[in-house]
Design an enzyme around this catalytic site. Structure first.
Site, PDB file in Angstrom:
ATOM      1  CB  CYS A 120     -18.290  21.238  -9.138  1.00 20.49           C
ATOM      2  SG  CYS A 120     -19.451  21.635  -7.802  1.00 20.49           S
ATOM      3  CB  CYS A 122     -16.912  22.919  -4.254  1.00 23.16           C
ATOM      4  SG  CYS A 122     -16.723  21.359  -5.124  1.00 23.16           S
ATOM      5  CB  CYS A 130     -21.249  23.130  -5.312  1.00 22.22           C
ATOM      6  SG  CYS A 130     -20.461  21.821  -4.345  1.00 22.22           S
ATOM      7  CE  LYS A 195     -21.726  15.592  -5.142  1.00 21.36           C
ATOM      8  NZ  LYS A 195     -20.789  16.538  -5.751  1.00 21.36           N
ATOM      9  NE  ARG A 217     -19.613  19.943  -1.158  1.00 18.27           N
ATOM     10  CZ  ARG A 217     -18.720  20.936  -1.112  1.00 18.27           C
ATOM     11  NH1 ARG A 217     -19.130  22.182  -0.908  1.00 18.27           N
ATOM     12  NH2 ARG A 217     -17.431  20.696  -1.244  1.00 18.27           N
ATOM     13  CD  GLU A 233     -32.422  16.753  -7.670  1.00 24.47           C
ATOM     14  OE1 GLU A 233     -32.056  16.953  -8.844  1.00 24.47           O
ATOM     15  OE2 GLU A 233     -32.298  17.611  -6.775  1.00 24.47           O
ATOM     16  CE  LYS A 248     -19.804  12.134  -5.642  1.00 23.31           C
ATOM     17  NZ  LYS A 248     -19.280  13.422  -5.955  1.00 23.31           N
ATOM     18  CE1 TYR A 313     -11.108   9.241  -6.872  1.00 27.56           C
ATOM     19  CE2 TYR A 313     -12.972   8.224  -5.738  1.00 27.56           C
ATOM     20  CZ  TYR A 313     -12.365   9.329  -6.294  1.00 27.56           C
ATOM     21  OH  TYR A 313     -13.029  10.526  -6.293  1.00 27.56           O
TER      22      TYR A 313
HETATM   23  C1  PBG Z   1     -17.651  18.225  -6.276  1.00 28.10           C
HETATM   24  C2  PBG Z   1     -17.505  16.737  -6.185  1.00 28.10           C
HETATM   25  C3  PBG Z   1     -17.411  15.944  -5.020  1.00 28.10           C
HETATM   26  C4  PBG Z   1     -17.213  14.630  -5.454  1.00 28.10           C
HETATM   27  C5  PBG Z   1     -17.221  14.654  -6.844  1.00 28.10           C
HETATM   28  N1  PBG Z   1     -17.414  15.962  -7.267  1.00 28.10           N
HETATM   29  C6  PBG Z   1     -17.371  16.295  -3.584  1.00 28.10           C
HETATM   30  C7  PBG Z   1     -18.466  16.970  -2.906  1.00 28.10           C
HETATM   31  O1  PBG Z   1     -19.587  17.107  -3.387  1.00 28.10           O
HETATM   32  O2  PBG Z   1     -18.155  17.445  -1.810  1.00 28.10           O
HETATM   33  C8  PBG Z   1     -17.031  13.445  -4.537  1.00 28.10           C
HETATM   34  C9  PBG Z   1     -16.216  12.331  -5.066  1.00 28.10           C
HETATM   35  C10 PBG Z   1     -15.699  11.354  -4.076  1.00 28.10           C
HETATM   36  O3  PBG Z   1     -15.921  11.412  -2.855  1.00 28.10           O
HETATM   37  O4  PBG Z   1     -15.024  10.446  -4.551  1.00 28.10           O
HETATM   38  N2  PBG Z   1     -18.925  18.708  -6.142  1.00 28.10           N
HETATM   39 ZN    ZN Z   2     -18.895  20.984  -5.806  1.00 28.47          ZN
END
Ligand code: PBG
Ligand code: ZN
Length: 325
Positions: A120, A122, A130, A195, A217, A233, A248, A313
């Site tokens: 990504c 970002c 992103c 996502k 976003r 998607e 996610k 985690y």
């Molecule tokens: C980057 C990304 C994000 C997460 C994984 N890759 C954050 C977002 O989209 O802002 C989130 C992971 C998490 O909250 O554990 N695009």
């Molecule tokens: Zn990102």
């Protein structure tokens, strides 16, 4: 069958019976550990909202990866915090970028641990979005080339798999083409396919220093209210060449995991995101619930919903519990 002929409690009366009829088995093989990496040496910055997690410099990162490997966890996913950010996220695809160096360091020491990279922009853009920004809009097609470059540079550094999380349209095909043209056709793509634009990412954005500097976003991540759109998607990413499809976050989206598992035959991943972790940790710290039990219940539920693998985690803690059984 009705009571008294059927007594569901019969098969719950002892642990042996319960084990025999248990429908879902969580395994260490299911777990993927997210790790945050920064430049420098001997750095281990605790992430306040994610107890037990750190921003690691490469030396400490390798130690954490070794611990994961020793617990039997098959894979880690890396998130980089670059030393400088700019509009075109140049550190995301720099040959000596923080993730590129970290991949090499882990693969040198622990070759059999699979290294996945989050792809990504970002964390690498000064505006924190992103993709590439034009005025105040995110330019989809201009972002594709940079995302593909990033994925390719991870693969060239030795990554075993790349995981695009940006939610730009068409990026899976772009990355697949770039990898194939560079004779990297063996590198799989784990696509963050469905996502959602979720407030559960809060702690992560602190950990990865990747919060957007303006706006949000919502123009690229999915609306939490939509389920059928998730299937479209996912379908796109399957058609474009994804090898693993991800949903996610996980917990508030178990219905999406279930539907994606039903409709597609590719392996399904679920991301048990930062906020889901922090909520359990915070409540456990206050003594409001048993953190270990809630962790295992949560991971089992994500697997039961249909996830073949879980980015979490909790990976290290859950592996410890599972290895004791
Ligand atoms: C980057 C990304 C994000 C997460 C994984 N890759 C954050 C977002 O989209 O802002 C989130 C992971 C998490 O909250 O554990 N695009
Ligand atoms: Zn990102």
């Amino acid at each position: 069958m009705l009571f008294p002929d059927y007594r569901p409690r019969r098969m719950r009366q002892n642990e042996a019976f319960r084990r025999m009829v248990r429908e879902t088995q969580l395994n260490v093989d299911d777990l993927i550990l997210p790790l945050f990496v920064v430049g420098g040496k001997d750095i281990k910055n605790p992430i306040p909202s994610m107890p037990g997690h750190y921003q690691f410099s490469t030396d400490h990162l390798v130690k954490a990866a070794q611990q994961a490997r020793d617990l039997g966890i098959p894979a880690v996913i890396l998130f980089g915090l670059p030393s400088k950010k700019d509009p075109l996220a140049t550190q995301a695809y720099a040959k000596d970028g923080v993730v590129q160096k970290a991949i090499k360091a882990i693969k040198d020491k622990i070759p059999d641990l699979a290294v996945i990279t989050d792809v990504c922009l970002c964390a690498y853009t000064d505006h924190g979005h992103c993709g590439v920004v034009e005025g105040h809009t995110i330019d989809n097609d201009a972002s594709l080339d940079l995302l593909a470059r990033t994925a390719l540079s991870h693969a060239k550094a030795g990554a075993d798999m790349v995981a695009p999380s940006d939610m730009m349209d068409g990026r899976v095909a772009e990355i697949r083409n770039a990898l194939d043209e560079a004779e990297m056709s063996h590198i799989p793509i784990m696509s963050y396919a469905a996502k959602y634009c979720s407030a559960y990412y809060g702690p992560f954005r602190e950990a990865a220093e990747s919060a957007p500097k303006f706006g949000d976003r919502r123009t690229y991540q999915m609306d939490p209210a939509n389920a059928r759109e998730a299937l479209r998607e996912v379908n796109m990413d399957v058609e474009e060449g994804a090898d693993i499809i991800m949903v996610k976050p996980a917990l508030a989206y178990l219905d999406i995991i279930c539907r994606v598992k039903d409709e597609f035959d590719l392996p399904v991943a679920a991301y048990n995101v930062s906020g889901e972790y922090s909520m359990i940790k915070a409540a456990a710290e206050r003594g409001w619930l048993d953190g270990r039990l809630v962790m295992m219940e949560t991971l089992t539920a994500i697997k039961r919903a249909g996830a073949d693998m879980i980015l979490t985690y909790f990976a290290m803690e859950a592996a410890q519990v599972l290895n004791k059984r």
